[in-house]
Design a protein around this motif. Structure first.
Motif, short mmCIF file in Angstrom:
data_model
loop_
_atom_site.label_atom_id
_atom_site.label_comp_id
_atom_site.label_asym_id
_atom_site.label_seq_id
_atom_site.Cartn_x
_atom_site.Cartn_y
_atom_site.Cartn_z
N LEU A 44 0.86 -1.18 0.00
CA LEU A 44 0.00 0.00 0.00
C LEU A 44 0.89 1.23 0.00
N ARG A 45 1.02 1.85 -1.14
CA ARG A 45 1.93 2.97 -1.33
C ARG A 45 1.59 4.13 -0.39
N GLY A 46 2.58 4.58 0.36
CA GLY A 46 2.40 5.70 1.26
C GLY A 46 1.83 5.35 2.62
N PHE A 47 1.63 4.06 2.88
CA PHE A 47 1.07 3.61 4.15
C PHE A 47 2.17 3.09 5.07
N THR A 48 1.89 3.19 6.38
CA THR A 48 2.80 2.67 7.40
C THR A 48 2.14 1.51 8.11
N GLY B 194 -7.89 12.81 6.94
CA GLY B 194 -9.32 13.07 6.78
C GLY B 194 -10.13 12.14 7.65
N PRO B 195 -11.43 12.02 7.40
CA PRO B 195 -12.28 11.15 8.21
C PRO B 195 -11.79 9.70 8.16
N PRO B 196 -11.92 8.95 9.26
CA PRO B 196 -11.41 7.59 9.30
C PRO B 196 -12.25 6.61 8.48
N LEU B 197 -11.54 5.73 7.78
CA LEU B 197 -12.15 4.70 6.94
C LEU B 197 -11.43 3.39 7.19
N LEU B 198 -12.17 2.37 7.62
CA LEU B 198 -11.61 1.05 7.88
C LEU B 198 -11.91 0.12 6.71
N LEU B 199 -10.89 -0.59 6.24
CA LEU B 199 -11.02 -1.56 5.15
C LEU B 199 -10.73 -2.96 5.70
N LEU B 200 -11.65 -3.90 5.46
CA LEU B 200 -11.51 -5.27 5.94
C LEU B 200 -11.55 -6.24 4.77
N HIS B 201 -10.55 -7.09 4.69
CA HIS B 201 -10.37 -8.04 3.60
C HIS B 201 -11.19 -9.32 3.83
N GLY B 202 -11.12 -10.19 2.84
CA GLY B 202 -11.77 -11.50 2.94
C GLY B 202 -10.78 -12.65 2.95
N HIS B 203 -11.31 -13.85 2.79
CA HIS B 203 -10.52 -15.08 2.67
C HIS B 203 -10.33 -15.39 1.19
N PRO B 204 -9.13 -15.72 0.77
CA PRO B 204 -7.90 -15.99 1.53
C PRO B 204 -6.92 -14.81 1.48
N GLN B 205 -7.42 -13.60 1.38
CA GLN B 205 -6.55 -12.44 1.22
C GLN B 205 -6.07 -11.90 2.58
N THR B 206 -5.35 -10.78 2.49
CA THR B 206 -4.93 -10.00 3.65
C THR B 206 -5.26 -8.54 3.36
N HIS B 207 -4.84 -7.64 4.24
CA HIS B 207 -5.11 -6.22 4.00
C HIS B 207 -4.49 -5.74 2.69
N SER B 208 -3.51 -6.46 2.15
CA SER B 208 -2.85 -6.03 0.92
C SER B 208 -3.77 -6.09 -0.30
N THR B 209 -4.92 -6.75 -0.16
CA THR B 209 -5.87 -6.79 -1.27
C THR B 209 -6.32 -5.40 -1.70
N TRP B 210 -6.19 -4.41 -0.82
CA TRP B 210 -6.65 -3.06 -1.11
C TRP B 210 -5.61 -2.20 -1.82
N ASN B 211 -4.53 -2.81 -2.30
CA ASN B 211 -3.40 -2.04 -2.81
C ASN B 211 -3.75 -1.14 -4.00
N LYS B 212 -4.75 -1.49 -4.80
CA LYS B 212 -5.10 -0.69 -5.97
C LYS B 212 -6.06 0.44 -5.66
N VAL B 213 -6.72 0.41 -4.50
CA VAL B 213 -7.70 1.44 -4.18
C VAL B 213 -7.35 2.26 -2.95
N ALA B 214 -6.58 1.69 -2.02
CA ALA B 214 -6.29 2.39 -0.76
C ALA B 214 -5.56 3.71 -0.95
N PRO B 215 -4.54 3.79 -1.82
CA PRO B 215 -3.86 5.08 -1.97
C PRO B 215 -4.78 6.20 -2.45
N THR C 180 -8.46 9.12 6.26
CA THR C 180 -7.44 8.38 6.97
C THR C 180 -7.83 6.91 6.88
N VAL C 181 -7.09 6.17 6.09
CA VAL C 181 -7.46 4.79 5.76
C VAL C 181 -6.70 3.83 6.67
N VAL C 182 -7.44 2.90 7.26
CA VAL C 182 -6.88 1.83 8.07
C VAL C 182 -7.26 0.51 7.41
#
Length: 297
Positions: free
Chosen positions: A11-15, A34-55, A62-64
């Motif tokens: 996730l580019r730019g994320f810590t 900005g306002p907080p936004l939580l992203l939750l993945h599915g099976h069999p992925q991890t949080h990295s599934t959001w790499n194309k949209v999270a940036p 503020t994306v978590v």
């Protein structure tokens, strides 16, 4: 306590942060403002599934992006009596605790697949924490089990395989995790190459861990037992937060269910649309997914 451990690889730019919640340590990638936004993945992925949209989302929020308990690099507790440690109630409480540890009492939430099921329970158990909810390519768990037929059981065989008593599915998958994982992802996604080989290798890194495979099975076992008990007890309750449902026009959920109808049985304010993809819109059609999410969020 939340501790930063370095930049995110996907996730580019994320810590990346490790956050201790009351029951389990959670891994999360945090970025933006900005306002907080939580992203939750599915099976069999991890949080990295959001790499194309999270940036892009991080330009406004503020994306978590968190790893669910048992998945990715989050802690993997034992299943507990009646699989309760992988109930969506327990997994939802984790995420509320995570957001509070990061300083957010109230937030928007997007959940894909298993993450959407955790989000559904979070909306019922913690309505005060939720501003808006988007679920990606799911119908409600209880609805899908109640309407099970040969077509659904064939298309979603793992719903019935992974719930078998331990260690049967864990042992069988462990014989060749890469084969199972690749067949699973390739069977659900309808956009060739949507999951890059680098991202697949990240999923496989986690899936090779026997404790993660067991946790995934416990997640599904809970869905077929204790989660259904919780859903039955709340059968008359409705999600109060505005809800957006997005689903793949080429996938099983869209083929077998009137998705909006299923969610209107569970929530008061529902809207949504199909997207030209299979099971993982965030990986298959990220621009369409972003457009729909931003319009709603």
């Amino acid at each position: 306590m939340a501790g930063a451990i370095g930049p995110s690889r996907f996730l580019r730019g994320f810590t990346l942060h490790d956050v201790e919640t009351p029951e389990v340590r959670l891994r999360a990638a945090v970025g933006g403002s900005g306002p907080p936004l939580l992203l939750l993945h599915g099976h069999p992925q991890t949080h990295s599934t959001w790499n194309k949209v999270a940036p892009a989302l991080a330009e406004r929020f503020t994306v978590v992006a968190a790893d669910l308990r048992g998945y990715g690099d989050s802690g993997r507790p034992e299943g507990g009596e009646g699989h309760r440690n992988y109930s969506k109630r327990a997994m939802a409480a984790d995420q509320v605790a995570l957001m509070r540890a990061l300083g957010f009492e109230r937030f928007r939430l997007v959940g894909h697949d298993r993450g959407g099921r955790v989000a559904h329970r979070l909306a019922l158990d913690h309505p005060q924490a939720l501003e808006k909810l988007a679920v990606l390519d799911i119908a409600p768990t209880a609805t899908m089990y109640a309407r099970t037929d040969k077509e659904f059981a064939t298309r979603y065989f793992w719903w019935f395989f992974l719930i078998q008593p331990a260690p049967l599915p864990e042992h069988m998958i462990g014989a060749d995790p890469e084969f199972f994982l690749r067949k699973h992802i390739d069977g659900q996604l309808k956009t060739p190459g949507a999951t890059s080989e680098e991202l697949f290798a990240e999923y496989l890194r986690c899936y090779r861990d026997p404790a993660m495979r067991h946790a995934a099975c416990e997640d599904y076992r809970a869905a077929a037992t204790i989660d259904l008990e919780h859903d039955a007890a709340d059968a008359e309750r409705r999600i109060e937060a505005p809800l957006l449902a997005l689903w793949g026009a080429k996938g099983t959920v869209g083929a077998l269910y009137d998705v909006l109808e299923t969610w209107r049985e569970k929530a008061r304010d529902v809207r949504g649309q199909p997207l030209p993809c299979g099971h993982s819109p965030q990986e298959e059609v990220p621009e369409d997914t972003l457009r729909a999410l931003l319009d709603f969020l």
